[in-house]
Scaffold this motif. Structure first.
Motif, PDB file in Angstrom:
ATOM      1  N   UNK A  65      21.762  52.104 -53.323  1.00  0.00           N
ATOM      2  CA  UNK A  65      20.452  51.966 -53.981  1.00  0.00           C
ATOM      3  C   UNK A  65      20.535  50.901 -55.066  1.00  0.00           C
ATOM      4  N   UNK A  66      19.848  49.787 -54.841  1.00  0.00           N
ATOM      5  CA  UNK A  66      19.850  48.712 -55.833  1.00  0.00           C
ATOM      6  C   UNK A  66      19.089  49.100 -57.093  1.00  0.00           C
ATOM      7  N   UNK A  67      18.181  50.087 -57.008  1.00  0.00           N
ATOM      8  CA  UNK A  67      17.432  50.506 -58.194  1.00  0.00           C
ATOM      9  C   UNK A  67      18.336  51.108 -59.257  1.00  0.00           C
ATOM     10  N   UNK A  68      19.509  51.576 -58.883  1.00  0.00           N
ATOM     11  CA  UNK A  68      20.432  52.172 -59.850  1.00  0.00           C
ATOM     12  C   UNK A  68      20.959  51.148 -60.844  1.00  0.00           C
ATOM     13  N   UNK A  69      20.959  49.862 -60.448  1.00  0.00           N
ATOM     14  CA  UNK A  69      21.417  48.813 -61.379  1.00  0.00           C
ATOM     15  C   UNK A  69      20.543  48.772 -62.627  1.00  0.00           C
ATOM     16  N   UNK A 114      19.329  51.156 -64.163  1.00  0.00           N
ATOM     17  CA  UNK A 114      19.724  52.240 -65.058  1.00  0.00           C
ATOM     18  C   UNK A 114      21.155  52.065 -65.559  1.00  0.00           C
ATOM     19  N   UNK A 115      21.774  50.937 -65.242  1.00  0.00           N
ATOM     20  CA  UNK A 115      23.123  50.668 -65.712  1.00  0.00           C
ATOM     21  C   UNK A 115      24.200  51.325 -64.879  1.00  0.00           C
ATOM     22  N   UNK A 155      23.032  56.353 -55.890  1.00  0.00           N
ATOM     23  CA  UNK A 155      21.574  56.274 -55.662  1.00  0.00           C
ATOM     24  C   UNK A 155      20.777  57.123 -56.633  1.00  0.00           C
ATOM     25  N   UNK A 156      19.612  56.611 -56.970  1.00  0.00           N
ATOM     26  CA  UNK A 156      18.703  57.266 -57.909  1.00  0.00           C
ATOM     27  C   UNK A 156      17.643  58.026 -57.118  1.00  0.00           C
ATOM     28  N   UNK A 185       9.138  66.867 -61.674  1.00  0.00           N
ATOM     29  CA  UNK A 185       8.411  65.608 -61.620  1.00  0.00           C
ATOM     30  C   UNK A 185       8.566  64.848 -62.941  1.00  0.00           C
ATOM     31  N   UNK A 186       8.869  63.566 -62.837  1.00  0.00           N
ATOM     32  CA  UNK A 186       9.050  62.755 -64.038  1.00  0.00           C
ATOM     33  C   UNK A 186      10.490  62.655 -64.504  1.00  0.00           C
ATOM     34  N   UNK A 187      11.418  63.329 -63.822  1.00  0.00           N
ATOM     35  CA  UNK A 187      12.835  63.244 -64.167  1.00  0.00           C
ATOM     36  C   UNK A 187      13.591  62.534 -63.047  1.00  0.00           C
ATOM     37  N   UNK A 188      14.786  62.045 -63.377  1.00  0.00           N
ATOM     38  CA  UNK A 188      15.612  61.340 -62.411  1.00  0.00           C
ATOM     39  C   UNK A 188      16.924  62.082 -62.210  1.00  0.00           C
TER      40      UNK A 188
END
Length: 537
Positions: free
Chosen positions: A322-326, A328-329, A335-336, A350-353
């Motif tokens: 998951x490139x979206x994890x970048x 978040x550092x 993966x997020x 809802x609203x949490x990761x």
């Protein structure tokens, strides 16, 4: 002479009635649970006053025959009506008031889990906060306990100075200042740190009769439950124990069955596959209404892939990237997950990761076997994809070797989805339930079997459990499996220190306007009104 005695007795009787009415009204205003007694007292006081009027009815009649008495009566009734209205509004505001929280992230509002526990109280709980009068932290404890009493009228509290009441402190075995003791149902629970998470856990323990047992399977290379390594599950064990569960290890290969007292059986990150006998015992436990949680990393399925397939769970031989994890550092290999299925475990998330370091996909068949209901719990972002696990490891190692041969030049390995890779969103976990029955004829009873499967175990280990929403997801899953619905929610928020920083000019305005300007303005308006009224007379 006799009339004078009756008149004198009636006066004292009326005075007594007024005192009883006042005490009853005051008790009704301040009482939390027994307000009806206050109303009874006020009614008794009114009855005494009416009795006094009946005893001295001649004197009362003569008094009200006077014109001055009639005029005074009208004024007195108006004054009493205003006083009664003020007292009623005061009592109403004390018993039914509303709070608004304008802090960032609503840090001064109790979490949904705490509200759920408080709303579910069946009997009164009283908190004794053992603080010295000038002790640091007393004000914060008062604010925190006040939130609890605001949500539930069955929760009350009072502060106790251990130096002034040593007998009570000794009876409750309090050894340290700042201890809070919760008392309810003939049981006691101590809290050393009066913060929401600790208070709520103590409330949960107070309301439970006995502890449910959680068994972790061992013997297949699973991480330790009491280790300090980042891959161990000590933090998860402590979190479960704080929620009033008893955590034990289970080597199923040396047992003829899963213990009958097992509320949940957890298998986390096995390095080796279960033997056929172990799978049979685990399957028998599930068929009899058992609850199982499987945390299976990409490199091992614990020998349960076929067993899960029969229940409609597809365990992927892949790795989710998951490139979206970048953003978040974190590494793309973690993966997020931000999309959740509508299930009791995740419906309040809802609203949490959540982050899943090195996870595989876990999906459900379109048509599940008869009698089984399921829901995919968490899904990755659209920027993710699933690739072949072994093929990716070989490719990644080749890229590292190329970097070493490039005369020490450093750079990041570029990750892109291949043509055969599955694009996200991808499911990383699923929950299933099945209705059934055990026994035959009159001994038959209905049971509900439950199963939760995640394609990663690292999200619940010592290193990642407290990251984002991982803690809530892990404990919600166990609570759902154990049929503890009051524990399935969002846990307390971590408190952040956000001081209000003001410029010197802002500080002066904050002092002068509310403390000086407004009072003087109100006083000036009052003086002007008085002067105008005197001039018009």
């Amino acid at each position: 002479m006799e009339g004078m005695k009756q008149h004198h007795a009636a006066k004292w009787l009326a005075l007594l009635g007024l005192v009883v009415m006042a005490c009853g009204g005051l008790f009704y205003a301040v009482s939390i649970r027994h307000g009806d007694w206050g109303l009874i007292g006020a009614g008794a006081g009114l009855a005494i006053v009416l009795l006094a009027a009946l005893v001295a009815h001649e004197a009362v009649g003569a008094f009200f025959a006077k014109r001055s008495a009639r005029l005074g009566l009208g004024s007195g009734v108006a004054i009493l009506a205003v006083l009664a209205l003020v007292m009623f509004l005061g009592a109403l505001s004390a018993r039914h008031h509303v709070r608004w929280d304008f802090s960032q992230g609503q840090m001064n509002t109790l979490s949904p889990q705490t509200v759920k526990v408080l709303k579910g109280l069946k009997e009164p709980v009283k908190a004794y906060a053992f603080f010295k009068d000038d002790q640091a932290g007393r004000m914060q404890a008062d604010e925190e306990l006040g939130k609890y009493s605001y949500v539930s009228r069955l929760f009350t509290y009072r502060f106790v100075n251990p130096d002034a009441e040593p007998g009570l402190a000794k009876a409750m075995k309090v050894r340290n200042y700042g201890t809070v003791v919760l008392v309810g149902g003939g049981r006691e629970e101590q809290v050393q740190l009066p913060e929401e998470q600790e208070l709520t856990n103590a409330l949960i323990r107070l309301g439970k009769k006995g502890k449910k047992r959680i068994y972790f399977l061992t013997g297949h290379g699973e991480p330790a439950l009491d280790g300090v390594a980042k891959d161990d599950f000590t933090s998860l064990r402590k979190a479960l124990e704080a929620a009033n569960y008893e955590v034990k290890s289970l080597m199923l290969v040396t047992s003829d069955q899963v213990p009958p007292d097992a509320a949940v059986v957890i298998m986390a990150s096995p390095k080796m596959a279960l033997m056929s006998q172990e799978i049979e015992r685990l399957s028998a436990y599930w068929d009899q209404g058992g609850a199982i949680m499987l945390l299976l990393d990409p490199e091992s399925d614990g020998g349960l892939k076929t067993w899960l397939k029969a229940k409609g769970v597809v365990l992927g031989d892949d790795l989710v990237i998951d490139q979206a994890s970048r953003l978040a550092g974190l590494s793309p290999l973690a993966p997020l997950a931000s999309e959740y299925g509508f299930h009791d475990i995740t419906k309040m998330m809802s609203g949490t990761f959540c982050f899943f370091p090195q996870a595989r996909s876990v999906t459900l068949e379109t048509n599940l076997p008869k009698g089984i209901k399921g829901e995919e719990l968490v899904k990755t972002s659209p920027a993710s994809w699933a690739t072949d696990y072994k093929g990716f490891l070989a490719w990644y190692q080749a890229q590292l070797d190329k970097m070493k041969q490039s005369q020490g030049q450093q750079g990041a390995i570029e990750l892109k989805p291949g043509k055969d890779d599955r694009k996200g969103p991808l499911s990383l976990g699923a929950a299933l339930s099945k209705q059934g029955q055990t026994g035959k004829d009159q001994a038959a009873r209905k049971v509900t079997s439950r199963l939760v499967v995640f394609g990663d175990a690292d999200f619940a280990n010592n290193e990642f459990l407290e990251l984002a929403g991982n803690h809530d997801l892990a404990l919600n899953s166990v609570s759902w499996l154990a049929a503890d619905d009051n524990l399935v929610a969002i846990r307390a928020k971590s408190r952040k220190n956000q001081p209000l920083l003001l410029q010197p000019g802002q500080e002066r305005l904050l002092f002068w306007i509310p403390l000086v300007v407004w009072p003087l303005l109100l006083a000036l308006v009052g003086v002007v009104i008085i002067i105008r009224r005197r001039r018009t007379r």
